[in-house]
Scaffold this motif. Structure first.
Motif, PDB file in Angstrom:
ATOM      1  N   PRO A  47       0.816  -1.221   0.000  1.00  0.00           N
ATOM      2  CA  PRO A  47       0.000   0.000   0.000  1.00  0.00           C
ATOM      3  C   PRO A  47       0.850   1.272   0.000  1.00  0.00           C
ATOM      4  CG  PRO A  47      -0.042  -1.039   2.159  1.00  0.00           C
ATOM      5  CD  PRO A  47       0.718  -1.962   1.274  1.00  0.00           C
ATOM      6  N   VAL A  48       0.248   2.319  -0.527  1.00  0.00           N
ATOM      7  CA  VAL A  48       0.943   3.603  -0.649  1.00  0.00           C
ATOM      8  C   VAL A  48       0.268   4.620   0.269  1.00  0.00           C
ATOM      9  CG1 VAL A  48       1.195   5.538  -2.251  1.00  0.00           C
ATOM     10  CG2 VAL A  48       1.871   3.256  -2.953  1.00  0.00           C
ATOM     11  N   TYR A  49       1.084   5.404   0.959  1.00  0.00           N
ATOM     12  CA  TYR A  49       0.544   6.406   1.883  1.00  0.00           C
ATOM     13  C   TYR A  49       0.898   7.809   1.409  1.00  0.00           C
ATOM     14  CZ  TYR A  49       0.085   2.153   4.489  1.00  0.00           C
ATOM     15  OH  TYR A  49      -0.250   0.863   4.843  1.00  0.00           O
ATOM     16  N   ILE A  50      -0.143   8.597   1.206  1.00  0.00           N
ATOM     17  CA  ILE A  50       0.006  10.003   0.844  1.00  0.00           C
ATOM     18  C   ILE A  50      -0.266  10.783   2.124  1.00  0.00           C
ATOM     19  CG2 ILE A  50      -0.925  11.890  -0.561  1.00  0.00           C
ATOM     20  CD1 ILE A  50      -1.932   9.739  -2.548  1.00  0.00           C
ATOM     21  N   ALA A  51       0.650  11.645   2.526  1.00  0.00           N
ATOM     22  CA  ALA A  51       0.433  12.369   3.778  1.00  0.00           C
ATOM     23  C   ALA A  51       1.031  13.764   3.687  1.00  0.00           C
ATOM     24  CB  ALA A  51       1.053  11.597   4.944  1.00  0.00           C
ATOM     25  N   GLY A  52       0.490  14.640   4.528  1.00  0.00           N
ATOM     26  CA  GLY A  52       0.966  16.024   4.557  1.00  0.00           C
ATOM     27  C   GLY A  52      -0.149  16.919   5.039  1.00  0.00           C
TER      28      GLY A  52
END
Ligand code: PEP
Ligand code: MN
Length: 355
Positions: free
Chosen positions: A94-99
């Protein structure tokens, strides 16, 4: 095309399709090639095309979303893996986009970027043009003028480079597409713009991956049908994002939106595109982000998009749903394990490799 159609025959069909005034889209599988005919479907001369050398059959794909459908994909069982820098979206893990929801300052962005990277995030997000319900709220640094927009975009690009994460930001209007595409790796179309087919066309033509969010009032069919406006531009690097639909009924709903998690596997049945989930906007509550992240993984999502701030309550935008990087780390550690388990056993349950 026939299994043994030659490259010459394939090229000939493509040329004929173009001569007729249509665009040709080629889907090449291990054993077969499908040529999609793009244009006003009322005028497609199916019979004329069916007698060209190498053609096995011509037919209409009935769904309104054709190019992104599994039915059209030459390898039905294959999922699309989208590349952004070194990151693979829709791959095995899985890929995590954060910010932050919104970029507030250079220092704020760099601090959050460093923290989310350490927590295990892969892609850095940060809003520069914010869609807001009130014209009197902070609209994002980009709305203050072109030089402010470029400055914030430069911070985002530089923070991404420094902490080795591809970057993503939302494009709110057509006039800013080229500017934003100069700086970021993934272009986000927000929920409110899901239906803006002119914006979709311009964004798709930048040739960069697009994160496409479901409108809070859209059915799954509408969501997929409008995704097709990206695909017809020749860009199939589309990451679909479920972020909640409008709650129903009288009285308090307790969440900002209703996260439609059944949409995740339902969409995966229809299309080969990766589907991710945004538990932050879906709930609007930081205390629910962990649970909905885990649930999204159990549903088979390819990743998550999460809003993070080192001082969540002080976020300029969406303070109620921001979490800290420590909380993000706990989510990522748990979700990596859940993803492996859910995907592995789902294959056993349905005997459908690749989905
Ligand atoms: C966002 O991701 O910053 C955002 C505004 O989300 P949505 O378009 O889903 O509301
Ligand atoms: Mn937000």
């Amino acid at each position: 095309m026939h299994k043994d159609a030659t490259q010459e025959e394939i090229n000939h069909v493509i040329a004929e399709v173009q001569k007729l005034g249509f665009k040709a889209d080629v889907s090449r599988g291990e054993s077969i090639t499908i040529i999609g005919v793009i244009g006003d479907e009322r005028n497609i001369p199916f019979h004329q095309l069916s007698i060209l050398p190498g053609v096995k059959e011509t037919r209409m794909i009935e769904t309104p979303y054709k190019l992104i459908s599994r039915e059209y994909n030459a390898d039905h069982a294959t999922n699309r893996i989208i590349h952004a820098g070194e990151v693979e979206i829709g791959g095995k893990t899985p890929v995590y986009i954060a910010g932050p929801c919104a970029i507030e300052s250079k220092a704020q962005l760099f601090r959050i970027a460093e923290e989310v990277k350490k927590a295990g995030a892969h892609i850095l997000r940060g809003g520069i043009f914010k869609p807001r319900s009130s014209a009197h709220s902070f609209q994002g640094l980009g709305a203050q003028g072109d030089s402010e927009a470029r400055e914030a975009l430069t911070w985002l690009r530089d923070a991404g480079r420094m902490f080795e994460m591809p970057t993503i930001t939302e494009i709110r209007g057509e006039t800013k597409v080229e500017l934003i595409a100069e700086y970021v790796d993934i272009l986000q179309i927000g929920a409110r713009n899901m239906y803006d087919q002119d914006l979709l066309g311009v964004v798709a033509r930048q040739g960069k991956p697009v994160l496409y969010k479901r409108h809070f009032g859209a059915s799954v069919e509408e969501f997929l049908s409008f995704s097709e406006y990206l695909a017809v531009e020749g860009n199939k690097d589309i990451i679909l994002c479920e972020r909640g639909v409008l709650p129903t009924g009288k009285g308090k709903s307790f969440t900002r939106y209703t996260l439609d998690l059944a949409a995740v596997p339902a969409i995966q049945e229809e299309t080969y595109l990766p589907v991710i989930v945004d538990p932050s906007h879906a709930t609007g509550r930081r205390d629910l982000v962990y649970s909905m992240s885990c649930s999204a993984m159990a549903a088979g999502a390819s990743g998550l998009a999460i809003e993070v701030h080192y001082n969540p309550a002080e976020s300029w935008v969406d303070a109620a749903q921001a979490i800290t990087a420590d909380e993000l780390k706990n989510i990522i550690d748990t979700c990596n394990r859940l993803h492996a388990l859910a995907v592995e056993n789902r294959k056993k349950a349905f005997n459908k490799p690749g989905r």
